[in-house]
Enzyme design. Structure first.
Site, PDB file in Angstrom:
ATOM      1  N   SER A   1      35.404  28.769  62.829  1.00 19.27           N
ATOM      2  CA  SER A   1      36.120  29.917  63.395  1.00 19.27           C
ATOM      3  C   SER A   1      37.555  29.953  62.890  1.00 19.27           C
ATOM      4  O   SER A   1      38.125  28.923  62.493  1.00 19.27           O
ATOM      5  CB  SER A   1      36.124  29.828  64.924  1.00 19.27           C
ATOM      6  OG  SER A   1      37.045  30.726  65.498  1.00 19.27           O
TER       7      SER A   1
ATOM      8  N   TYR B   1      37.484  25.140  72.771  1.00 24.79           N
ATOM      9  CA  TYR B   1      36.664  25.800  71.746  1.00 24.79           C
ATOM     10  C   TYR B   1      37.288  25.638  70.362  1.00 24.79           C
ATOM     11  O   TYR B   1      36.596  25.304  69.385  1.00 24.79           O
ATOM     12  CB  TYR B   1      36.511  27.278  72.095  1.00 24.79           C
ATOM     13  CG  TYR B   1      35.883  28.137  71.030  1.00 24.79           C
ATOM     14  CD1 TYR B   1      34.516  28.111  70.794  1.00 24.79           C
ATOM     15  CD2 TYR B   1      36.669  28.993  70.244  1.00 24.79           C
ATOM     16  CE1 TYR B   1      33.939  28.909  69.815  1.00 24.79           C
ATOM     17  CE2 TYR B   1      36.106  29.793  69.265  1.00 24.79           C
ATOM     18  CZ  TYR B   1      34.741  29.749  69.049  1.00 24.79           C
ATOM     19  OH  TYR B   1      34.178  30.533  68.081  1.00 24.79           O
TER      20      TYR B   1
END
Length: 292
Positions: free
Chosen positions: A184, A197
C-alpha cells in the site's frame, strides 16, 4: 425502523473486542466500483498458467481475476465468506473460457493456507502464480488506544497470511513462476489513522524485497503492487460516508482510482514481460509520489 447500512456491516466478536465486518461486500456498494477494463484485450500472456488470488471475490482481486482470465489463466479465488461476490466473479471469469474454483478460507490460519494450495493442486495439478491480496484495516487516531485484538487481527491477516500461504506454495513453484503481493501507499507515506495497517504494509514491502533476493537463484520472481486510494469494499467498510465521498480527492489527479486501473499491473508482473523484474513495487496512486 432505521434504514440498514447498505454495506451490511456485521459486528464480529474477537475475544470480547468488536470489529466492524471486514473486508466487506461489493454487492451492496453504491455506486458500484469499476472492476472491468473493457478496453483490455487479452493476448494469451498467461495461457497454461494456474493462479491463486486471495481476496479474489471483489475489488482489486476481482479486477485481477478478470484480466488473468482474459490472458488464459485458470484460477482459484480464495476469500473469507463473501459468497455472493465470489459467485458473481466466478461467473464473469468463466465467460472467458477458463476454469475457476472458489475456496472460502481464513488466511490467518496456517493449516487453511496449506489446504488451499492442496486444493489447487488437486483441481489443476500445478500452481504458477500466487497473488497475496487479502487484507483488513481498522482506522484509529489514538495510537495508545489501539486494542491488542485489533493489532493481532490486522497483522495476522495482512502479513502472517502472506507468510503462511507463500510457505505452502513455494514447494510447488518453479522457474518462471511469480509471487505478487499487495502492499500500500501507506507503507511509504504512512497514515495517521491507519497506523497498525501501515506497519503491516511496511512488513509486506520488506518481505517482498527479502524473499525476492532469496528466490532469485530459483528463477521465482517476487514483486508487489502498492495501490493508493482505490474504491473497493474495504473503503466503505472502514470509513464513514463523508470520508468515502471524499476518498482520493487530495491526489494530484483529484480522484480515487478504480479496481480496473490496478489489474494490468498484476498481469505485467505475472507474465514474461516482467522476466527481469524482482523485488520491485509498482505504485498505482494517482500521483501521490513516494518518498525514498
Amino acid at each position: 425502523m432505521a434504514e440498514k447500512n447498505k454495506f451490511e456491516k456485521i459486528d464480529e466478536q474477537i475475544e470480547g473486542y468488536t470489529l466492524e465486518r471486514q473486508p466487506g461486500f461489493e454487492r451492496d456498494m453504491e455506486p458500484k466500483p469499476i472492476y472491468e477494463a473493457e478496453y483490455y484485450k487479452g493476448s494469451g500472456k498467461l495461457t497454461g498458467k494456474t493462479a491463486i488470488i486471495t481476496g479474489g471475490d471483489s475489488g482489486i482481486g476481482r479486477a485481477v481475476a478478470l484480466l488473468y482470465a482474459k490472458e488464459g489463466a485458470d484460477l482459484v479465488l480464495a476469500y473469507l465468506d463473501e459468497h455472493k461476490d465470489a459467485e458473481d466473479t466466478k461467473a464473469m471469469v468463466e465467460t472467458h473460457g477458463v476454469k475457476c474454483e472458489l475456496y472460502p478460507f481464513d488466511v490467518k490460519k496456517k493449516e487453511e493456507c496449506t489446504a488451499l494450495v492442496d486444493y489447487t493442486l488437486e483441481k489443476f495439478g500445478k500452481l504458477n502464480i500466487l497473488v497475496n491480496h487479502a487484507g483488513v484495516q481498522y482506522p484509529t487516531t489514538d495510537f495508545v488506544s489501539i486494542p491488542e485484538e485489533q493489532v493481532r487481527e490486522t497483522f495476522e491477516t495482512n502479513i502472517y497470511g502472506i507468510i503462511f500461504l507463500t510457505q505452502a506454495a513455494l514447494p510447488h513453484l518453479g522457474k518462471g513462476d511469480s509471487i505478487i503481493n499487495t502492499t500500500s501507499i501507506t507503507a511509504y507515506n504512512g497514515s495517521p489513522e491507519l497506523m497498525d495497517y501501515s506497519a503491516t504494509n511496511g512488513a509486506i514491502t520488506s518481505l517482498t524485497r527479502s524473499l525476492a533476493g532469496n528466490l532469485a537463484k530459483d528463477g521465482i520472481r517476487v514483486n508487489a503492487v502498492a495501490p493508493g486510494p482505490i474504491y473497493t469494499p474495504l473503503i466503505p467498510a472502514s470509513f464513514d460516508q463523508e470520508k468515502v465521498e471524499k476518498h482520493g480527492g487530495t491526489t494530484p489527479m483529484g480522484r480515487r482510482g478504480q479496481p480496473s486501473e490496478l489489474g494490468p499491473s498484476y498481469v505485467f508482473l505475472a507474465s514474461a514481460d516482467a522476466s527481469y523484474m524482482t523485488g520491485q513495487v509498482i505504485h498505482v496512486n494517482g500521483g501521490d509520489f513516494m518518498t525514498t
